[in-house]
Design a protein around this motif. Structure first.
Motif, PDB file in Angstrom:
ATOM      1  N   ARG A 163      -4.089   5.892  21.309  1.00  0.00           N
ATOM      2  CA  ARG A 163      -4.198   7.299  20.924  1.00  0.00           C
ATOM      3  C   ARG A 163      -5.249   7.478  19.832  1.00  0.00           C
ATOM      4  O   ARG A 163      -5.872   8.522  19.746  1.00  0.00           O
ATOM      5  N   THR A 164      -5.417   6.480  18.987  1.00  0.00           N
ATOM      6  CA  THR A 164      -6.481   6.553  17.991  1.00  0.00           C
ATOM      7  C   THR A 164      -7.698   5.761  18.454  1.00  0.00           C
ATOM      8  O   THR A 164      -8.837   6.168  18.233  1.00  0.00           O
ATOM      9  N   LEU A 165      -7.452   4.633  19.100  1.00  0.00           N
ATOM     10  CA  LEU A 165      -8.539   3.723  19.480  1.00  0.00           C
ATOM     11  C   LEU A 165      -9.556   4.407  20.402  1.00  0.00           C
ATOM     12  O   LEU A 165     -10.774   4.276  20.204  1.00  0.00           O
ATOM     13  N   LEU A 166      -9.077   5.143  21.402  1.00  0.00           N
ATOM     14  CA  LEU A 166     -10.009   5.694  22.390  1.00  0.00           C
ATOM     15  C   LEU A 166     -10.932   6.763  21.797  1.00  0.00           C
ATOM     16  O   LEU A 166     -12.153   6.650  21.927  1.00  0.00           O
ATOM     17  N   PRO A 167     -10.389   7.786  21.112  1.00  0.00           N
ATOM     18  CA  PRO A 167     -11.320   8.771  20.531  1.00  0.00           C
ATOM     19  C   PRO A 167     -12.239   8.150  19.484  1.00  0.00           C
ATOM     20  O   PRO A 167     -13.430   8.481  19.438  1.00  0.00           O
ATOM     21  N   GLY A 188      -6.276 -11.855  10.607  1.00  0.00           N
ATOM     22  CA  GLY A 188      -5.064 -12.538  11.012  1.00  0.00           C
ATOM     23  C   GLY A 188      -4.661 -12.072  12.389  1.00  0.00           C
ATOM     24  O   GLY A 188      -4.958 -12.710  13.388  1.00  0.00           O
ATOM     25  N   ARG A 189      -4.024 -10.902  12.439  1.00  0.00           N
ATOM     26  CA  ARG A 189      -3.613 -10.331  13.719  1.00  0.00           C
ATOM     27  C   ARG A 189      -4.712  -9.438  14.250  1.00  0.00           C
ATOM     28  O   ARG A 189      -5.506  -8.907  13.506  1.00  0.00           O
ATOM     29  N   LEU A 190      -4.715  -9.268  15.575  1.00  0.00           N
ATOM     30  CA  LEU A 190      -5.748  -8.433  16.171  1.00  0.00           C
ATOM     31  C   LEU A 190      -5.287  -6.980  16.311  1.00  0.00           C
ATOM     32  O   LEU A 190      -5.404  -6.373  17.361  1.00  0.00           O
ATOM     33  N   GLY A 191      -4.745  -6.415  15.238  1.00  0.00           N
ATOM     34  CA  GLY A 191      -4.407  -5.000  15.259  1.00  0.00           C
ATOM     35  C   GLY A 191      -3.068  -4.701  15.907  1.00  0.00           C
ATOM     36  O   GLY A 191      -2.632  -5.413  16.794  1.00  0.00           O
ATOM     37  N   SER A 192      -2.410  -3.665  15.430  1.00  0.00           N
ATOM     38  CA  SER A 192      -1.125  -3.281  16.005  1.00  0.00           C
ATOM     39  C   SER A 192      -0.973  -1.777  15.926  1.00  0.00           C
ATOM     40  O   SER A 192      -1.806  -1.085  15.360  1.00  0.00           O
ATOM     41  N   TRP A 193       0.134  -1.274  16.503  1.00  0.00           N
ATOM     42  CA  TRP A 193       0.399   0.165  16.372  1.00  0.00           C
ATOM     43  C   TRP A 193       1.846   0.438  16.076  1.00  0.00           C
ATOM     44  O   TRP A 193       2.664  -0.402  16.117  1.00  0.00           O
ATOM     45  N   MET A 196      -1.237   5.421  12.661  1.00  0.00           N
ATOM     46  CA  MET A 196      -2.095   6.377  11.962  1.00  0.00           C
ATOM     47  C   MET A 196      -1.638   7.803  12.299  1.00  0.00           C
ATOM     48  O   MET A 196      -1.322   8.101  13.439  1.00  0.00           O
ATOM     49  N   SER A 197      -1.596   8.627  11.287  1.00  0.00           N
ATOM     50  CA  SER A 197      -1.141   9.999  11.538  1.00  0.00           C
ATOM     51  C   SER A 197      -2.246  10.799  12.217  1.00  0.00           C
ATOM     52  O   SER A 197      -3.404  10.406  12.226  1.00  0.00           O
ATOM     53  N   ARG A 198      -1.851  11.923  12.794  1.00  0.00           N
ATOM     54  CA  ARG A 198      -2.833  12.792  13.458  1.00  0.00           C
ATOM     55  C   ARG A 198      -3.864  13.280  12.464  1.00  0.00           C
ATOM     56  O   ARG A 198      -5.043  13.412  12.777  1.00  0.00           O
ATOM     57  N   ARG A 199      -3.382  13.499  11.224  1.00  0.00           N
ATOM     58  CA  ARG A 199      -4.268  14.014  10.201  1.00  0.00           C
ATOM     59  C   ARG A 199      -5.376  13.019   9.892  1.00  0.00           C
ATOM     60  O   ARG A 199      -6.560  13.372   9.877  1.00  0.00           O
ATOM     61  N   SER A 200      -4.991  11.741   9.676  1.00  0.00           N
ATOM     62  CA  SER A 200      -6.032  10.774   9.327  1.00  0.00           C
ATOM     63  C   SER A 200      -6.944  10.496  10.514  1.00  0.00           C
ATOM     64  O   SER A 200      -8.140  10.245  10.349  1.00  0.00           O
ATOM     65  N   LEU A 201      -6.392  10.588  11.743  1.00  0.00           N
ATOM     66  CA  LEU A 201      -7.251  10.445  12.915  1.00  0.00           C
ATOM     67  C   LEU A 201      -8.291  11.570  12.941  1.00  0.00           C
ATOM     68  O   LEU A 201      -9.486  11.325  13.138  1.00  0.00           O
ATOM     69  N   ALA A 202      -7.822  12.788  12.699  1.00  0.00           N
ATOM     70  CA  ALA A 202      -8.739  13.928  12.710  1.00  0.00           C
ATOM     71  C   ALA A 202      -9.821  13.747  11.651  1.00  0.00           C
ATOM     72  O   ALA A 202     -11.007  13.991  11.890  1.00  0.00           O
ATOM     73  N   LEU A 203      -9.403  13.290  10.447  1.00  0.00           N
ATOM     74  CA  LEU A 203     -10.376  13.083   9.364  1.00  0.00           C
ATOM     75  C   LEU A 203     -11.403  12.024   9.740  1.00  0.00           C
ATOM     76  O   LEU A 203     -12.603  12.210   9.541  1.00  0.00           O
ATOM     77  N   LEU A 240      -9.457  -2.527  12.127  1.00  0.00           N
ATOM     78  CA  LEU A 240      -9.540  -1.614  10.992  1.00  0.00           C
ATOM     79  C   LEU A 240      -8.525  -0.485  11.072  1.00  0.00           C
ATOM     80  O   LEU A 240      -7.945  -0.083  10.070  1.00  0.00           O
ATOM     81  N   THR A 241      -8.298   0.064  12.265  1.00  0.00           N
ATOM     82  CA  THR A 241      -7.473   1.276  12.345  1.00  0.00           C
ATOM     83  C   THR A 241      -6.277   1.126  13.267  1.00  0.00           C
ATOM     84  O   THR A 241      -5.595   2.099  13.557  1.00  0.00           O
ATOM     85  N   GLY A 242      -6.017  -0.081  13.782  1.00  0.00           N
ATOM     86  CA  GLY A 242      -4.823  -0.271  14.602  1.00  0.00           C
ATOM     87  C   GLY A 242      -5.122  -0.206  16.087  1.00  0.00           C
ATOM     88  O   GLY A 242      -6.179   0.253  16.503  1.00  0.00           O
ATOM     89  N   ALA A 243      -4.157  -0.667  16.881  1.00  0.00           N
ATOM     90  CA  ALA A 243      -4.416  -0.894  18.302  1.00  0.00           C
ATOM     91  C   ALA A 243      -3.913   0.221  19.206  1.00  0.00           C
ATOM     92  O   ALA A 243      -4.063   0.133  20.414  1.00  0.00           O
ATOM     93  N   SER A 244      -3.310   1.274  18.648  1.00  0.00           N
ATOM     94  CA  SER A 244      -2.809   2.334  19.524  1.00  0.00           C
ATOM     95  C   SER A 244      -3.971   3.058  20.196  1.00  0.00           C
ATOM     96  O   SER A 244      -4.921   3.478  19.536  1.00  0.00           O
TER      97      SER A 244
END
Lengths: 264, 354
Positions: free
Chosen positions: B297-301, B349-354, B1-8, B291-295
């Motif tokens: 950097r996005t998961l925690l916030p 299927g899969r439990l999220g990825s990054w 996920m890009s920084r922009r979509s994370l911010a949004l 829904l938004t991936g396992a990284s």
């Protein structure tokens, strides 16, 4: 890339708490511009020595010096900027794409916010290209073959742009063209001034690619030197057994051939 | 996920949280006190020391709802982000905040406090009124923090925190405390009043929250949020194993210390402020991974915001559907959140990825 870095071990004793000493008092120098191959039987301590040289295993005694200063006195990030380590395997597969995985190699170069910059992405592209996995960049690691994964790990180490590259059996899972590709790459890096060491079970590849071969046996360095010296018939027979023949090719290189047992 | 979509996404989540908070202040069980947006403004102004405020009774109800809303959101945020961090550190999707012994410790502290309040501690004069609630909360917090620190000290053993060892020590500690608690409960069965109070606390409670509860979970949220930049990328790199991360330059020791201390503090705050609320720490991070991936950097916030929204939303939904808050929030979380999670797992299927 910091080139011309030397890594040396002095009086190195490596020990696992349960199994005891793996290596007793080894002295070793890895010089810039040189490819060193570590060979020896299973359990001879090749991986353990590489891990200690990378600063991932604290020696029981002795020190590993990077440009004259002990690794133990340096931060993890400082070590990672100078030394890249390619493990034999990962403890678990990260749920990442190849590109994101290789980007992990840039970690030690990132600022406080850990935001990769253009230079980091460029380094990743170069590494993907060098390891011949550009086409796999958007694949999840879980969908790679064993050899592709090994190249991804190699690419990640390349992305670190460290002056020292330590590879634990970097070609074990690879097909022949990719074995040669990776080893050519290692030789090329050494030619540019990097310090390169790798472990392998393939004595012929070691003999062809290494400037120096280090034979580990019985908890010590049994022999080291140019392939022709370190892999002399006596050493090879003592370490690998009598069914391994050593001779020379027409151009004078060492050639090792396993022989089928006569009693079969 | 890009920084922009994370911010949004973070922005959208925060707006949703704000809307839910206002809604939660506007309506409540006491139908007589339904506030218009204007009245919400007046009440808030009073809360910050400006203006006359609403009529006294209405202002009191208004403020209670504010504390309830803030506590619910804060608890959700603390538990969700703690769960996400611990799952990353342990590389185990089953890790949840209770693992560090925090829940057992909070439980023990609260139970001891309740016993004291009901006159079981000879020679101890417990605080009364509002002080009584704060006393239970403080004891729960102390119990939670003390237990998790003890777990960390034992798990440290000969210097390095070993992740599996930490997990085992946490589980063992919880078992010991649960045993002690079970013994105490059975000895207390004859005293219906204490048993009731203890059980109510255990279920997780958002009624009659005070500023102290809201402040406490806010502290937890702040500490957890402050830890994020120090561990997010590092937790991603830990996915390949500790030594692998170390080879890349991650100082794994400090990541472990930061994660365990931050989550111990945040969960201690959450459990002390609202009792045990199960499952948020497990459910929210996993849903986000899907829904938004396992990284991290996005998961925690996102966990911070989503945790707040989920718990606040659940609290509101109960009011909307049942017309009153019959069930404790912790119970509701298990009953509603559980099946939802099961359905999601069945489809994924899969439990999220990054």
């Amino acid at each position: 890339m910091v080139k011309g870095v030397a890594l040396s071990a002095r009086g190195l004793v490596l020990r696992y708490r349960r199994t005891g000493d793996v290596l007793r008092g080894a002295d070793l120098d890895l010089r810039a511009g040189e490819v060193v191959a570590f060979v020896g039987l299973n359990g001879a301590g090749k991986s353990t020595l590489l891990r200690a040289l990378a600063g991932l295993l604290a020696p029981a005694e002795g020190t590993v010096l990077l440009d004259g200063r002990p690794l133990a006195a340096r931060s993890r990030a400082e070590c990672a900027r100078a030394i890249a380590f390619v493990p034999q395997a990962l403890a678990a597969l990260p749920p990442a794409t190849v590109r994101r995985f290789v980007l992990g190699g840039r970690y030690a170069h990132l600022d406080f916010w850990r935001t990769p910059r253009a230079a980091d992405h460029a380094a990743v592209e170069r590494a993907l290209h060098a390891a011949d996995i550009l086409g796999l960049r958007d694949r999840p690691l879980a969908e790679l073959s064993g050899g592709e994964l090994q190249r991804a790990m190699f690419a990640r180490a390349l992305a670190q742009e460290a002056g020292v590259l330590l590879c634990d059996e970097p070609v074990a899972a690879l097909d022949l063209p990719h074995q040669l590709g990776i080893l050519d790459l290692l030789a090329g890096l050494a030619g540019e001034g990097c310090t390169v060491a790798f472990s392998t079970h393939d004595l012929n590849l070691a003999a062809q690619y290494a400037d120096r071969v280090v034979v580990l046996h019985g908890g010590a360095i049994r022999a080291q030197g140019p392939p022709g010296e370190a892999l002399d018939a006596g050493v090879v027979r003592e370490v690998w057994g009598a069914r391994v023949c050593v001779d020379r090719t027409a151009d004078g290189r060492v050639r090792i051939t396993p022989a089928r047992s006569v009693s079969w | 996920m890009s920084r922009r979509s994370l911010a949004l996404l973070l922005l959208a989540g925060t707006v949703l949280w704000a809307v839910l908070t206002v809604l939660q202040v506007q309506v409540g069980e006491a139908a007589r006190f339904s506030f218009s947006l204007r009245e919400v403004g007046i009440g808030l102004a009073r809360l910050f020391g400006n203006g006359e405020g609403l009529e006294p009774a209405a202002q009191a109800v208004f403020e209670l709802r504010v504390w309830r809303g803030l506590t619910a959101a804060g608890v959700g945020a603390c538990l969700a982000v703690s769960g996400a961090m611990l799952q990353g550190l342990f590389r185990n999707g089953l890790a949840e905040p209770a693992l560090l012994g925090v829940s057992g410790g909070a439980n023990l502290g609260a139970t001891l406090a309740l016993l004291a309040l009901y006159g079981y501690a000879r020679g101890f004069v417990p605080p009364s009124g509002v002080g009584a609630g704060a006393f239970v909360t403080a004891m729960a917090f102390a119990g939670a923090l003390a237990t998790s620190l003890l777990v960390l000290v034992i798990a440290r053993g000969d210097g390095q925190i070993d992740v599996v060892r930490l997990l085992l020590v946490g589980v063992a500690m919880n078992t010991v405390i649960l045993g002690v608690l079970a013994a105490m409960y059975s000895l207390l069965l004859h005293d219906a009043e204490v048993s009731r109070a203890v059980r109510t606390w255990t279920f997780g409670n958002l009624d009659d929250r005070q500023p102290v509860h809201a402040a406490m979970v806010c502290a937890g949220v702040l500490v957890a949020a402050a830890a994020i930049p120090f561990v997010a990328t590092e937790l991603d790199l830990l996915a390949g194993g500790e030594e692998d991360a170390a080879a890349l330059g991650v100082s794994t020791g400090s990541v472990k210390v930061v994660v365990t201390l931050a989550t111990a503090f945040a969960t201690a705050c959450a459990f002390a402020a609202a009792g045990q609320i199960a499952f948020v720490g497990l459910l929210v991070p996993h849903v986000l991974r899907l829904l938004t991936g396992a990284s991290h950097r996005t998961l925690l916030p996102l966990s911070l915001v989503a945790g707040a929204v989920v718990l606040l939303g659940l609290d509101l939904a109960q009011l909307a559907v049942l017309g009153k808050r019959t069930l404790h929030t912790g119970v509701l979380m298990s009953v509603v959140g559980g099946p939802f999670f099961l359905a999601l797992l069945a489809r994924a299927g899969r439990l999220g990825s990054w």
